[in-house]
Design a protein around this motif. Structure first.
Motif, PDB file in Angstrom:
ATOM      1  N   ILE A  73      -3.775  33.613  22.837  1.00  0.00           N
ATOM      2  CA  ILE A  73      -5.061  34.148  22.256  1.00  0.00           C
ATOM      3  C   ILE A  73      -5.996  32.984  21.762  1.00  0.00           C
ATOM      4  O   ILE A  73      -7.002  33.202  22.160  1.00  0.00           O
ATOM      5  CB  ILE A  73      -4.596  35.272  21.043  1.00  0.00           C
ATOM      6  N   GLN A  74      -5.513  32.090  21.099  1.00  0.00           N
ATOM      7  CA  GLN A  74      -6.353  30.879  20.828  1.00  0.00           C
ATOM      8  C   GLN A  74      -6.946  30.120  22.153  1.00  0.00           C
ATOM      9  O   GLN A  74      -8.009  29.851  22.168  1.00  0.00           O
ATOM     10  CB  GLN A  74      -5.524  30.197  19.911  1.00  0.00           C
ATOM     11  N   GLN A  75      -6.235  30.011  22.922  1.00  0.00           N
ATOM     12  CA  GLN A  75      -6.530  29.314  24.388  1.00  0.00           C
ATOM     13  C   GLN A  75      -7.661  30.321  25.148  1.00  0.00           C
ATOM     14  O   GLN A  75      -8.542  29.537  25.644  1.00  0.00           O
ATOM     15  CB  GLN A  75      -5.371  29.137  25.224  1.00  0.00           C
ATOM     16  N   THR A  76      -7.350  31.606  24.919  1.00  0.00           N
ATOM     17  CA  THR A  76      -8.456  32.514  25.657  1.00  0.00           C
ATOM     18  C   THR A  76      -9.617  32.338  24.781  1.00  0.00           C
ATOM     19  O   THR A  76     -10.739  32.206  25.459  1.00  0.00           O
ATOM     20  CB  THR A  76      -7.979  33.918  25.360  1.00  0.00           C
ATOM     21  N   VAL A  77      -9.706  32.479  23.645  1.00  0.00           N
ATOM     22  CA  VAL A  77     -10.891  32.147  22.781  1.00  0.00           C
ATOM     23  C   VAL A  77     -11.602  30.985  23.183  1.00  0.00           C
ATOM     24  O   VAL A  77     -12.887  30.866  23.340  1.00  0.00           O
ATOM     25  CB  VAL A  77     -10.624  32.049  21.269  1.00  0.00           C
ATOM     26  N   LEU A  78     -10.890  29.750  23.149  1.00  0.00           N
ATOM     27  CA  LEU A  78     -11.444  28.339  23.338  1.00  0.00           C
ATOM     28  C   LEU A  78     -11.880  28.566  25.093  1.00  0.00           C
ATOM     29  O   LEU A  78     -13.135  27.945  25.278  1.00  0.00           O
ATOM     30  CB  LEU A  78     -10.526  27.288  23.197  1.00  0.00           C
ATOM     31  N   GLY A  79     -11.268  29.196  25.680  1.00  0.00           N
ATOM     32  CA  GLY A  79     -11.685  29.361  27.132  1.00  0.00           C
ATOM     33  C   GLY A  79     -13.026  30.044  27.386  1.00  0.00           C
ATOM     34  O   GLY A  79     -14.014  29.557  27.999  1.00  0.00           O
ATOM     35  N   GLN A  80     -13.301  31.116  26.463  1.00  0.00           N
ATOM     36  CA  GLN A  80     -14.341  31.777  26.633  1.00  0.00           C
ATOM     37  C   GLN A  80     -15.545  31.028  26.188  1.00  0.00           C
ATOM     38  O   GLN A  80     -16.638  31.352  26.634  1.00  0.00           O
ATOM     39  CB  GLN A  80     -14.312  33.282  25.792  1.00  0.00           C
ATOM     40  N   ALA A  81     -15.415  30.302  25.484  1.00  0.00           N
ATOM     41  CA  ALA A  81     -16.421  29.603  24.827  1.00  0.00           C
ATOM     42  C   ALA A  81     -17.254  28.560  26.028  1.00  0.00           C
ATOM     43  O   ALA A  81     -17.990  27.909  25.729  1.00  0.00           O
ATOM     44  CB  ALA A  81     -16.181  28.626  23.518  1.00  0.00           C
ATOM     45  N   MET A  82     -16.262  28.234  26.863  1.00  0.00           N
ATOM     46  CA  MET A  82     -16.509  27.269  27.752  1.00  0.00           C
ATOM     47  C   MET A  82     -17.275  28.030  29.173  1.00  0.00           C
ATOM     48  O   MET A  82     -18.177  27.490  29.756  1.00  0.00           O
ATOM     49  CB  MET A  82     -15.410  26.432  28.545  1.00  0.00           C
ATOM     50  N   GLY A  83     -17.607  29.461  29.109  1.00  0.00           N
ATOM     51  CA  GLY A  83     -18.111  30.209  29.943  1.00  0.00           C
ATOM     52  C   GLY A  83     -17.246  31.296  30.693  1.00  0.00           C
ATOM     53  O   GLY A  83     -16.215  31.096  30.558  1.00  0.00           O
TER      54      GLY A  83
END
Length: 280
Positions: A73-83
């Motif tokens: 979940i946390q990795q997905t949040v961070l990945g979404q922040a990159m576009g």
């Protein structure tokens, strides 16, 4: 697994709502959480379980399950922040891309956070108010009885070499090293020993003193007032402190803005993490 990757697994900051799983057979496509509309499936969790380093492989599945879900979940949040990210058909590559992008973002955060100004600020906050403290460098000879200790004092008064006597007669672990204990500050030694050291002048030898370990003859080699360490002496510790704080803040900020929903996982056996057929 990189240190940044391990950090993500350990940081459980998600605020989530559980949604019930559909009443159907659990498969690799079973959704265990959605993050801003992106689905995390059981297959992703299985792949993450398989990629763990050896030291984590022996942990029970019921211990790993929630930790792995928090990590994804946390990795997905961070990945979404990159576009917006393109999706490759291989599940394991999805997990790897998620981890790499999250790690890249965090690396940028910590790189930007560590500046000379930030280091000086952290140093001042940690050490500016530190008062100089007294430190002592002492040696001792440890024996079993008071009579033995008194005999040692007589030999030393007569000019015997302290280090030589310690090597010959001390029963303590420091004996082979001439009785040297190195530098220490208040609270590091047992009280009778410490009280005795504090009464000595540099170079002075004590009368016999008893502790729970036996009878000691103590020599104060040197004393000093020790202030705050130089910035360069603690630079690595301060860098780590700044990096950890920046990473935690970045994740917390992103998680506050993220909409995370978790499925009700009561019907999912944690042992499915080891079912590699769910990746197919």
């Amino acid at each position: 697994m990189s240190k940044r990757h391990s950090f993500l697994m350990g940081a459980a900051l998600a605020l989530s709502m559980a949604l019930p799983l559909a009443a159907e057979e659990v498969t690799g496509k079973t959704v265990v959480a959605t993050v801003n509309g992106d689905e995390i499936t059981l297959a992703h969790m299985v792949a993450a379980r398989a990629a763990l380093p050896e030291q984590y492989q022996s942990l029970p599945d019921d211990v790993l399950f929630e930790g792995l879900l928090d990590q994804l979940i946390q990795q997905t949040v961070l990945g979404q922040a990159m576009g917006e990210l393109s999706r490759r058909t291989e599940i394991q590559l999805e997990n790897e891309r998620r981890a790499l992008i999250a790690s890249e973002m965090l690396q940028g955060v910590v790189d930007e956070a560590v500046t000379e100004e930030a280091l000086q600020t952290a140093y001042d906050e940690t050490y500016a108010a530190a008062e100089p403290t007294k430190e002592w460098n002492a040696s001792h000879i440890l024996v079993a009885t008071e009579d033995e200790a008194k005999a040692l004092v007589e030999e030393l008064t007569g000019g015997a070499d302290f280090a030589g006597l310690a090597k010959e007669k001390s029963t303590g672990p420091s004996g082979p090293n001439g009785g040297e204990l190195g530098w220490f500050s208040a609270g590091m030694m047992v009280k009778p020993f410490e009280d005795t050291v504090m009464t000595l002048e540099d170079g002075e030898v004590s009368a016999p003193v008893q502790t729970q370990f036996g009878w000691h003859v103590v020599k104060l080699n040197e004393s000093r007032m020790q202030g705050a360490p130089a910035l360069d002496e603690v630079r690595e510790d301060l860098v780590a402190q700044i990096q950890n704080s920046a990473a935690e803040q970045a994740i917390a900020t992103l998680m506050e803005d993220a909409k995370v929903t978790r499925a009700d996982l009561e019907g999912v056996d944690p042992a499915t993490l080891q079912d590699l057929t769910l990746i197919d």
